[in-house]
Design a protein around this motif. Structure first.
Motif, PDB file in Angstrom:
ATOM      1  N   LYS A  12     -92.820  72.641 -34.841  1.00  0.00           N
ATOM      2  CA  LYS A  12     -92.332  72.135 -33.555  1.00  0.00           C
ATOM      3  C   LYS A  12     -93.469  71.946 -32.552  1.00  0.00           C
ATOM      4  CE  LYS A  12     -87.738  73.926 -34.070  1.00  0.00           C
ATOM      5  NZ  LYS A  12     -86.622  74.645 -33.506  1.00  0.00           N
ATOM      6  N   ILE A  13     -94.507  72.772 -32.662  1.00  0.00           N
ATOM      7  CA  ILE A  13     -95.648  72.690 -31.755  1.00  0.00           C
ATOM      8  C   ILE A  13     -96.912  72.626 -32.593  1.00  0.00           C
ATOM      9  CG2 ILE A  13     -96.960  73.881 -29.956  1.00  0.00           C
ATOM     10  CD1 ILE A  13     -94.311  75.215 -29.115  1.00  0.00           C
ATOM     11  N   ILE A  14     -97.801  71.694 -32.252  1.00  0.00           N
ATOM     12  CA  ILE A  14     -99.074  71.555 -32.964  1.00  0.00           C
ATOM     13  C   ILE A  14    -100.211  71.445 -31.948  1.00  0.00           C
ATOM     14  CG2 ILE A  14     -98.091  70.498 -35.042  1.00  0.00           C
ATOM     15  CD1 ILE A  14     -99.027  67.778 -33.929  1.00  0.00           C
ATOM     16  N   THR A  15    -101.412  71.730 -32.398  1.00  0.00           N
ATOM     17  CA  THR A  15    -102.620  71.578 -31.594  1.00  0.00           C
ATOM     18  C   THR A  15    -103.366  70.379 -32.145  1.00  0.00           C
ATOM     19  OG1 THR A  15    -102.739  73.969 -31.278  1.00  0.00           O
ATOM     20  CG2 THR A  15    -104.753  72.717 -30.867  1.00  0.00           C
ATOM     21  N   ILE A  16    -103.799  69.484 -31.265  1.00  0.00           N
ATOM     22  CA  ILE A  16    -104.522  68.307 -31.733  1.00  0.00           C
ATOM     23  C   ILE A  16    -105.891  68.205 -31.079  1.00  0.00           C
ATOM     24  CG2 ILE A  16    -102.419  66.997 -32.216  1.00  0.00           C
ATOM     25  CD1 ILE A  16    -103.066  65.325 -29.660  1.00  0.00           C
ATOM     26  N   VAL A  17    -106.770  67.482 -31.766  1.00  0.00           N
ATOM     27  CA  VAL A  17    -108.065  67.120 -31.205  1.00  0.00           C
ATOM     28  C   VAL A  17    -107.793  66.016 -30.180  1.00  0.00           C
ATOM     29  CG1 VAL A  17    -110.276  66.049 -31.749  1.00  0.00           C
ATOM     30  CG2 VAL A  17    -109.286  67.681 -33.347  1.00  0.00           C
ATOM     31  N   ASN A  18    -108.460  66.066 -29.052  1.00  0.00           N
ATOM     32  CA  ASN A  18    -108.281  65.041 -28.027  1.00  0.00           C
ATOM     33  C   ASN A  18    -108.639  63.679 -28.619  1.00  0.00           C
ATOM     34  OD1 ASN A  18    -108.485  63.269 -25.861  1.00  0.00           O
ATOM     35  ND2 ASN A  18    -109.502  64.741 -24.529  1.00  0.00           N
ATOM     36  N   PRO A  19    -107.663  62.772 -28.752  1.00  0.00           N
ATOM     37  CA  PRO A  19    -107.943  61.473 -29.387  1.00  0.00           C
ATOM     38  C   PRO A  19    -108.971  60.643 -28.629  1.00  0.00           C
ATOM     39  CG  PRO A  19    -105.673  61.565 -28.567  1.00  0.00           C
ATOM     40  CD  PRO A  19    -106.270  62.917 -28.361  1.00  0.00           C
ATOM     41  N   HIS A  20    -109.174  60.913 -27.351  1.00  0.00           N
ATOM     42  CA  HIS A  20    -110.180  60.178 -26.577  1.00  0.00           C
ATOM     43  C   HIS A  20    -111.601  60.664 -26.875  1.00  0.00           C
ATOM     44  CE1 HIS A  20    -107.132  58.062 -24.305  1.00  0.00           C
ATOM     45  NE2 HIS A  20    -106.514  59.220 -24.118  1.00  0.00           N
ATOM     46  N   GLN A  21    -111.714  61.793 -27.550  1.00  0.00           N
ATOM     47  CA  GLN A  21    -113.025  62.344 -27.897  1.00  0.00           C
ATOM     48  C   GLN A  21    -113.408  62.071 -29.355  1.00  0.00           C
ATOM     49  OE1 GLN A  21    -115.082  63.863 -25.647  1.00  0.00           O
ATOM     50  NE2 GLN A  21    -113.548  63.266 -24.148  1.00  0.00           N
ATOM     51  N   VAL A  22    -112.480  61.482 -30.117  1.00  0.00           N
ATOM     52  CA  VAL A  22    -112.708  61.240 -31.541  1.00  0.00           C
ATOM     53  C   VAL A  22    -113.439  59.923 -31.744  1.00  0.00           C
ATOM     54  CG1 VAL A  22    -111.552  60.819 -33.755  1.00  0.00           C
ATOM     55  CG2 VAL A  22    -110.689  62.587 -32.212  1.00  0.00           C
ATOM     56  N   ASN A  23    -114.420  59.938 -32.625  1.00  0.00           N
ATOM     57  CA  ASN A  23    -115.124  58.732 -33.052  1.00  0.00           C
ATOM     58  C   ASN A  23    -114.656  58.433 -34.467  1.00  0.00           C
ATOM     59  OD1 ASN A  23    -116.917  56.712 -33.756  1.00  0.00           O
ATOM     60  ND2 ASN A  23    -118.700  58.052 -33.827  1.00  0.00           N
ATOM     61  N   PRO A  24    -113.618  57.586 -34.635  1.00  0.00           N
ATOM     62  CA  PRO A  24    -113.065  57.362 -35.980  1.00  0.00           C
ATOM     63  C   PRO A  24    -114.039  56.603 -36.891  1.00  0.00           C
ATOM     64  CG  PRO A  24    -111.947  55.965 -34.374  1.00  0.00           C
ATOM     65  CD  PRO A  24    -112.922  56.812 -33.619  1.00  0.00           C
ATOM     66  N   SER A  25    -114.962  57.364 -37.468  1.00  0.00           N
ATOM     67  CA  SER A  25    -115.977  56.798 -38.355  1.00  0.00           C
ATOM     68  C   SER A  25    -116.536  57.911 -39.221  1.00  0.00           C
ATOM     69  CB  SER A  25    -117.112  56.177 -37.532  1.00  0.00           C
ATOM     70  OG  SER A  25    -117.867  57.190 -36.906  1.00  0.00           O
ATOM     71  N   GLU A  26    -117.489  57.568 -40.067  1.00  0.00           N
ATOM     72  CA  GLU A  26    -118.137  58.558 -40.926  1.00  0.00           C
ATOM     73  C   GLU A  26    -118.921  59.591 -40.113  1.00  0.00           C
ATOM     74  OE1 GLU A  26    -118.253  55.232 -41.514  1.00  0.00           O
ATOM     75  OE2 GLU A  26    -116.939  55.218 -43.264  1.00  0.00           O
ATOM     76  N   ASN A  27    -119.134  59.323 -38.820  1.00  0.00           N
ATOM     77  CA  ASN A  27    -119.911  60.220 -37.957  1.00  0.00           C
ATOM     78  C   ASN A  27    -119.039  61.074 -37.044  1.00  0.00           C
ATOM     79  OD1 ASN A  27    -122.355  59.145 -38.955  1.00  0.00           O
ATOM     80  ND2 ASN A  27    -122.164  57.415 -37.572  1.00  0.00           N
ATOM     81  N   CYS A  28    -117.758  61.193 -37.333  1.00  0.00           N
ATOM     82  CA  CYS A  28    -116.847  61.951 -36.478  1.00  0.00           C
ATOM     83  C   CYS A  28    -117.229  63.439 -36.479  1.00  0.00           C
ATOM     84  CB  CYS A  28    -115.406  61.789 -36.961  1.00  0.00           C
ATOM     85  SG  CYS A  28    -114.230  62.722 -35.968  1.00  0.00           S
ATOM     86  N   ILE A  33    -104.678  63.048 -34.925  1.00  0.00           N
ATOM     87  CA  ILE A  33    -103.568  62.091 -34.991  1.00  0.00           C
ATOM     88  C   ILE A  33    -104.029  60.673 -35.320  1.00  0.00           C
ATOM     89  CG2 ILE A  33    -102.155  63.451 -33.426  1.00  0.00           C
ATOM     90  CD1 ILE A  33    -102.845  61.388 -31.222  1.00  0.00           C
ATOM     91  N   ILE A  34    -105.327  60.465 -35.481  1.00  0.00           N
ATOM     92  CA  ILE A  34    -105.835  59.114 -35.727  1.00  0.00           C
ATOM     93  C   ILE A  34    -105.836  58.843 -37.237  1.00  0.00           C
ATOM     94  CG2 ILE A  34    -107.758  57.521 -35.398  1.00  0.00           C
ATOM     95  CD1 ILE A  34    -108.418  59.048 -32.851  1.00  0.00           C
ATOM     96  N   ASN A  35    -104.726  58.304 -37.723  1.00  0.00           N
ATOM     97  CA  ASN A  35    -104.600  58.058 -39.158  1.00  0.00           C
ATOM     98  C   ASN A  35    -105.262  56.756 -39.598  1.00  0.00           C
ATOM     99  OD1 ASN A  35    -102.783  56.304 -38.078  1.00  0.00           O
ATOM    100  ND2 ASN A  35    -100.992  57.124 -39.130  1.00  0.00           N
ATOM    101  N   SER A  36    -105.762  55.964 -38.659  1.00  0.00           N
ATOM    102  CA  SER A  36    -106.450  54.717 -39.007  1.00  0.00           C
ATOM    103  C   SER A  36    -107.933  54.927 -39.276  1.00  0.00           C
ATOM    104  CB  SER A  36    -106.273  53.697 -37.881  1.00  0.00           C
ATOM    105  OG  SER A  36    -106.833  54.200 -36.675  1.00  0.00           O
ATOM    106  N   CYS A  37    -108.400  56.144 -39.140  1.00  0.00           N
ATOM    107  CA  CYS A  37    -109.809  56.471 -39.353  1.00  0.00           C
ATOM    108  C   CYS A  37    -110.194  56.169 -40.800  1.00  0.00           C
ATOM    109  CB  CYS A  37    -110.037  57.952 -39.039  1.00  0.00           C
ATOM    110  SG  CYS A  37    -111.734  58.496 -39.297  1.00  0.00           S
ATOM    111  N   PRO A  38    -111.371  55.597 -41.034  1.00  0.00           N
ATOM    112  CA  PRO A  38    -111.770  55.265 -42.410  1.00  0.00           C
ATOM    113  C   PRO A  38    -111.972  56.484 -43.324  1.00  0.00           C
ATOM    114  CG  PRO A  38    -113.579  54.839 -40.871  1.00  0.00           C
ATOM    115  CD  PRO A  38    -112.367  55.176 -40.049  1.00  0.00           C
ATOM    116  N   ILE A  39    -112.125  57.672 -42.755  1.00  0.00           N
ATOM    117  CA  ILE A  39    -112.308  58.865 -43.586  1.00  0.00           C
ATOM    118  C   ILE A  39    -111.093  59.798 -43.540  1.00  0.00           C
ATOM    119  CG2 ILE A  39    -114.831  58.825 -43.597  1.00  0.00           C
ATOM    120  CD1 ILE A  39    -114.818  60.796 -41.277  1.00  0.00           C
TER     121      ILE A  39
END
Length: 140
Positions: free
Chosen positions: A40-56, A16-22
């Motif tokens: 209606k139902i989706i599965t997401i990656v835990n946004p608190h575990q995401v590193n929004p960078s080239e190293n995600c 859900i992190i659309n501000s990520c550079p990649i």
């Protein structure tokens, strides 16, 4: 690129992190944009575990890559001892069922699995052996 999201694996985690550079080339973000409008139902990656960078660690490129399918013909070109070593190393990585599914080509091998198999072959002096089939597809 025109992505067929119907090919996306069931339960595929979206980002859900659309501000990520990649984000513009990440399958998880591209699928999120497509699926959120209709599912209606989706599965997401835990946004608190995401590193929004080239190293995600959750990044999945939208580039087509080469998968390999099957290596049943390799056995015919190996000595019995080579095949035993090859099979045991692959079984220890993929498990018994996973090994046979890959050998028969029922489960395509993504690039990282192909590289592992090629490394095992090289260590056995068999780097000249080839897979039964090569296919190009997204690496979901």
């Amino acid at each position: 690129m025109n992505i067929n999201f119907n090919e996306m694996p069931s339960g595929y985690a979206l980002c859900i992190i659309n501000s990520c550079p990649i984000a513009a080339h990440c399958l998880r973000q591209l699928a999120m944009q497509a699926k959120v409008k209709k599912d209606k139902i989706i599965t997401i990656v835990n946004p608190h575990q995401v590193n929004p960078s080239e190293n995600c660690e959750f990044y999945r490129s939208d580039q087509i890559v080469t998968f390999t399918k099957g290596f049943s013909q390799m056995k015919k070109q190996m000595l019995p001892g080579q095949y035993d070593s090859f099979m045991n190393q692959l079984k220890s990585r993929f498990g018994r069922t996973g090994y046979f599914e890959r050998r028969r080509g029922e489960r395509p091998c993504p690039p990282e699995e192909t590289a592992f198999i090629q490394e095992v072959l090289a260590n056995l002096g068999l780097s000249h052996l080839t897979f039964d089939e090569y296919i190009k597809q997204l690496n979901w």
